[in-house]
Write a protein that holds these residues in place. Structure first.
Motif, PDB file in Angstrom:
ATOM      1  N   SER A 143       8.715 -13.627 -31.831  1.00 57.42           N
ATOM      2  CA  SER A 143       7.434 -13.781 -31.129  1.00 57.42           C
ATOM      3  C   SER A 143       6.737 -15.071 -31.558  1.00 57.42           C
ATOM      4  N   HIS A 144       7.142 -15.616 -32.730  1.00 53.78           N
ATOM      5  CA  HIS A 144       6.572 -16.867 -33.245  1.00 53.78           C
ATOM      6  C   HIS A 144       7.685 -17.742 -33.816  1.00 53.78           C
ATOM      7  N   LEU A 145       7.493 -19.047 -33.726  1.00 55.60           N
ATOM      8  CA  LEU A 145       8.404 -20.005 -34.341  1.00 55.60           C
ATOM      9  C   LEU A 145       7.589 -21.015 -35.140  1.00 55.60           C
ATOM     10  N   PHE A 146       8.108 -21.413 -36.298  1.00 54.68           N
ATOM     11  CA  PHE A 146       7.475 -22.496 -37.052  1.00 54.68           C
ATOM     12  C   PHE A 146       8.119 -23.814 -36.618  1.00 54.68           C
ATOM     13  N   VAL A 147       7.298 -24.687 -36.077  1.00 56.26           N
ATOM     14  CA  VAL A 147       7.800 -25.949 -35.517  1.00 56.26           C
ATOM     15  C   VAL A 147       7.035 -27.129 -36.119  1.00 56.26           C
ATOM     16  N   VAL A 172      13.180 -30.149 -28.494  1.00 57.32           N
ATOM     17  CA  VAL A 172      11.777 -30.392 -28.168  1.00 57.32           C
ATOM     18  C   VAL A 172      11.234 -29.179 -27.424  1.00 57.32           C
ATOM     19  N   LEU A 173      10.151 -28.617 -27.941  1.00 61.32           N
ATOM     20  CA  LEU A 173       9.513 -27.459 -27.324  1.00 61.32           C
ATOM     21  C   LEU A 173       8.204 -27.910 -26.705  1.00 61.32           C
ATOM     22  N   THR A 174       8.021 -27.610 -25.428  1.00 55.44           N
ATOM     23  CA  THR A 174       6.828 -28.060 -24.712  1.00 55.44           C
ATOM     24  C   THR A 174       5.950 -26.877 -24.334  1.00 55.44           C
ATOM     25  N   THR A 175       4.674 -26.979 -24.659  1.00 54.77           N
ATOM     26  CA  THR A 175       3.686 -26.000 -24.220  1.00 54.77           C
ATOM     27  C   THR A 175       2.784 -26.658 -23.178  1.00 54.77           C
ATOM     28  N   LYS A 176       1.787 -25.936 -22.718  1.00 51.92           N
ATOM     29  CA  LYS A 176       0.865 -26.518 -21.732  1.00 51.92           C
ATOM     30  C   LYS A 176       0.094 -27.693 -22.309  1.00 51.92           C
ATOM     31  N   ASP A 177      -0.123 -27.662 -23.630  1.00 48.06           N
ATOM     32  CA  ASP A 177      -1.009 -28.658 -24.240  1.00 48.06           C
ATOM     33  C   ASP A 177      -0.318 -29.651 -25.158  1.00 48.06           C
ATOM     34  N   ASP A 178       0.935 -29.369 -25.560  1.00 50.35           N
ATOM     35  CA  ASP A 178       1.512 -30.239 -26.593  1.00 50.35           C
ATOM     36  C   ASP A 178       3.030 -30.115 -26.619  1.00 50.35           C
ATOM     37  N   GLN A 179       3.647 -30.923 -27.481  1.00 42.95           N
ATOM     38  CA  GLN A 179       5.081 -30.858 -27.723  1.00 42.95           C
ATOM     39  C   GLN A 179       5.337 -30.749 -29.219  1.00 42.95           C
ATOM     40  N   TYR A 180       6.413 -30.023 -29.556  1.00 41.13           N
ATOM     41  CA  TYR A 180       6.752 -29.803 -30.957  1.00 41.13           C
ATOM     42  C   TYR A 180       8.251 -30.018 -31.127  1.00 41.13           C
ATOM     43  N   LEU A 181       8.646 -30.301 -32.349  1.00 36.92           N
ATOM     44  CA  LEU A 181      10.047 -30.570 -32.646  1.00 36.92           C
ATOM     45  C   LEU A 181      10.594 -29.483 -33.575  1.00 36.92           C
ATOM     46  N   SER A 182      11.743 -28.952 -33.191  1.00 39.69           N
ATOM     47  CA  SER A 182      12.422 -27.982 -34.039  1.00 39.69           C
ATOM     48  C   SER A 182      13.710 -28.595 -34.555  1.00 39.69           C
ATOM     49  N   SER A 183      14.007 -28.348 -35.825  1.00 37.81           N
ATOM     50  CA  SER A 183      15.236 -28.867 -36.420  1.00 37.81           C
ATOM     51  C   SER A 183      16.445 -28.012 -36.042  1.00 37.81           C
ATOM     52  N   SER A 184      16.206 -26.908 -35.324  1.00 34.57           N
ATOM     53  CA  SER A 184      17.299 -26.056 -34.861  1.00 34.57           C
ATOM     54  C   SER A 184      17.823 -26.559 -33.520  1.00 34.57           C
ATOM     55  N   GLY A 185      19.131 -26.444 -33.321  1.00 31.64           N
ATOM     56  CA  GLY A 185      19.704 -26.799 -32.037  1.00 31.64           C
ATOM     57  C   GLY A 185      19.285 -25.816 -30.972  1.00 31.64           C
ATOM     58  N   ILE A 186      19.417 -26.222 -29.703  1.00 36.28           N
ATOM     59  CA  ILE A 186      18.940 -25.379 -28.607  1.00 36.28           C
ATOM     60  C   ILE A 186      19.716 -24.059 -28.523  1.00 36.28           C
ATOM     61  N   GLU A 190      18.095 -20.357 -28.618  1.00 36.65           N
ATOM     62  CA  GLU A 190      18.321 -19.439 -27.501  1.00 36.65           C
ATOM     63  C   GLU A 190      18.530 -18.016 -28.013  1.00 36.65           C
ATOM     64  N   GLU A 191      19.170 -17.864 -29.160  1.00 39.43           N
ATOM     65  CA  GLU A 191      19.424 -16.544 -29.732  1.00 39.43           C
ATOM     66  C   GLU A 191      18.135 -15.828 -30.121  1.00 39.43           C
ATOM     67  N   LYS A 192      17.076 -16.595 -30.365  1.00 39.86           N
ATOM     68  CA  LYS A 192      15.803 -16.020 -30.788  1.00 39.86           C
ATOM     69  C   LYS A 192      14.894 -15.670 -29.610  1.00 39.86           C
ATOM     70  N   LEU A 193      15.296 -16.069 -28.385  1.00 39.49           N
ATOM     71  CA  LEU A 193      14.439 -15.931 -27.211  1.00 39.49           C
ATOM     72  C   LEU A 193      14.872 -14.753 -26.341  1.00 39.49           C
ATOM     73  N   ASN A 194      13.902 -14.015 -25.844  1.00 38.39           N
ATOM     74  CA  ASN A 194      14.174 -12.865 -24.983  1.00 38.39           C
ATOM     75  C   ASN A 194      14.701 -13.359 -23.634  1.00 38.39           C
ATOM     76  N   PRO A 195      15.927 -12.962 -23.258  1.00 39.15           N
ATOM     77  CA  PRO A 195      16.512 -13.451 -22.004  1.00 39.15           C
ATOM     78  C   PRO A 195      15.797 -12.944 -20.756  1.00 39.15           C
ATOM     79  N   ASP A 196      14.949 -11.939 -20.898  1.00 35.10           N
ATOM     80  CA  ASP A 196      14.141 -11.506 -19.755  1.00 35.10           C
ATOM     81  C   ASP A 196      13.054 -12.521 -19.436  1.00 35.10           C
ATOM     82  N   GLN A 197      12.715 -13.351 -20.412  1.00 36.13           N
ATOM     83  CA  GLN A 197      11.649 -14.331 -20.238  1.00 36.13           C
ATOM     84  C   GLN A 197      12.176 -15.764 -20.200  1.00 36.13           C
TER      85      GLN A 197
END
Length: 248
Positions: A143-147, A172-186, A190-197
């Motif tokens: 539900s949360h990621l540290f980026v 690169v993770l993009t929100t409505k207001d900003d962009q963040y960088l994750s050191s994890s590959g995409i 993907e394994e951490k994200l709900n595929p329904d969403q």
């Protein structure tokens, strides 16, 4: 659904009458009879019945002493010649309190109450288990990621991410207001994200369906997704089928 029960009464005639009254109720199985409170405690904790028929006044331990001593907590129907214990019995969450001499019609009513209560509670437990399983399934997705942004780590709510784009070994993770960088590959993210969403549309792109504005078809059969922030992404043929599953 079989309901196993124990009959507890110091009078053999009373136990025999209960057995006779129980004969028509094939869903109830008597697994033990006890004449003493001490024996009843041992049998209840050993056999763990769903239901017990319990006399109040017995030599040694009375019915309430039995309930205090047991670890397993069955449903209880009191059968007694004394009406003065009724309030105390219902304080113990008894299903019913039947006065002796036992009346067969009154007994049938007690059984009806017991079976209805046990089935309802079983249904509620099953619903709870299913709910817990659903929660467990959901909990494997973050539900949360540290980026990272600049030299700081931010606690980012996953639901706010509009899309993710691979950038070398980073994402690169993009929100409505900003962009963040994750050191994890995409792929790892993907394994951490709900595929329904979240749905992968390209080996380098994942989008949040909640921020998908429209899908555009090209003359060559290709698809382009347009996000609410006006960003567009091509859909690769490999992942196009996942998008088409969403089309109704």
């Amino acid at each position: 659904m079989k309901i196993d029960c124990i009959i507890i009464d110091d009078e053999k005639l009373a136990r025999d009458l209960l057995l006779e009254f129980l004969e028509p109720f094939t869903e109830i199985e008597v697994v033990a009879e006890c004449a003493k409170g001490k024996d009843a405690v041992a049998k209840i904790d050993e056999l763990q019945p769903k239901l017990i028929f319990l006399d109040v006044q017995m030599p040694g331990m009375d019915g309430f002493d039995v309930l205090e001593a047991i670890t397993h907590k069955p449903y209880v129907i009191f059968t007694t010649a004394y009406d003065q214990y009724a309030i105390q019995a219902f304080d113990k969450n008894a299903i019913d309190y039947i006065l002796k001499p036992l009346d067969e019609e009154r007994f049938k009513l007690a059984i009806k109450r017991a079976t209805s209560r046990i089935r309802a509670d079983k249904s509620n437990v099953e619903e709870l288990i299913m709910s817990m399983k659903s929660t467990e399934d959901d909990s494997k997705y973050s539900s949360h990621l540290f980026v990272q942004k600049s030299e700081k780590l931010f606690n980012l709510e996953v639901k706010d991410i509009m899309h993710l784009e691979a950038s070398g070994d980073y994402t690169v993770l993009t929100t409505k207001d900003d962009q963040y960088l994750s050191s994890s590959g995409i792929g790892k993210l993907e394994e951490k994200l709900n595929p329904d969403q979240f749905i992968r549309i390209h080996r380098s792109t994942i989008i949040n369906l909640n921020y998908l504005k429209e899908i555009e078809k090209h003359f060559n059969g290709g698809l382009i997704v347009k996000m609410q922030n006006a960003k567009s992404f091509p859909v690769s043929r490999t992942y196009a089928k996942e998008i088409r599953k969403k089309v109704v």
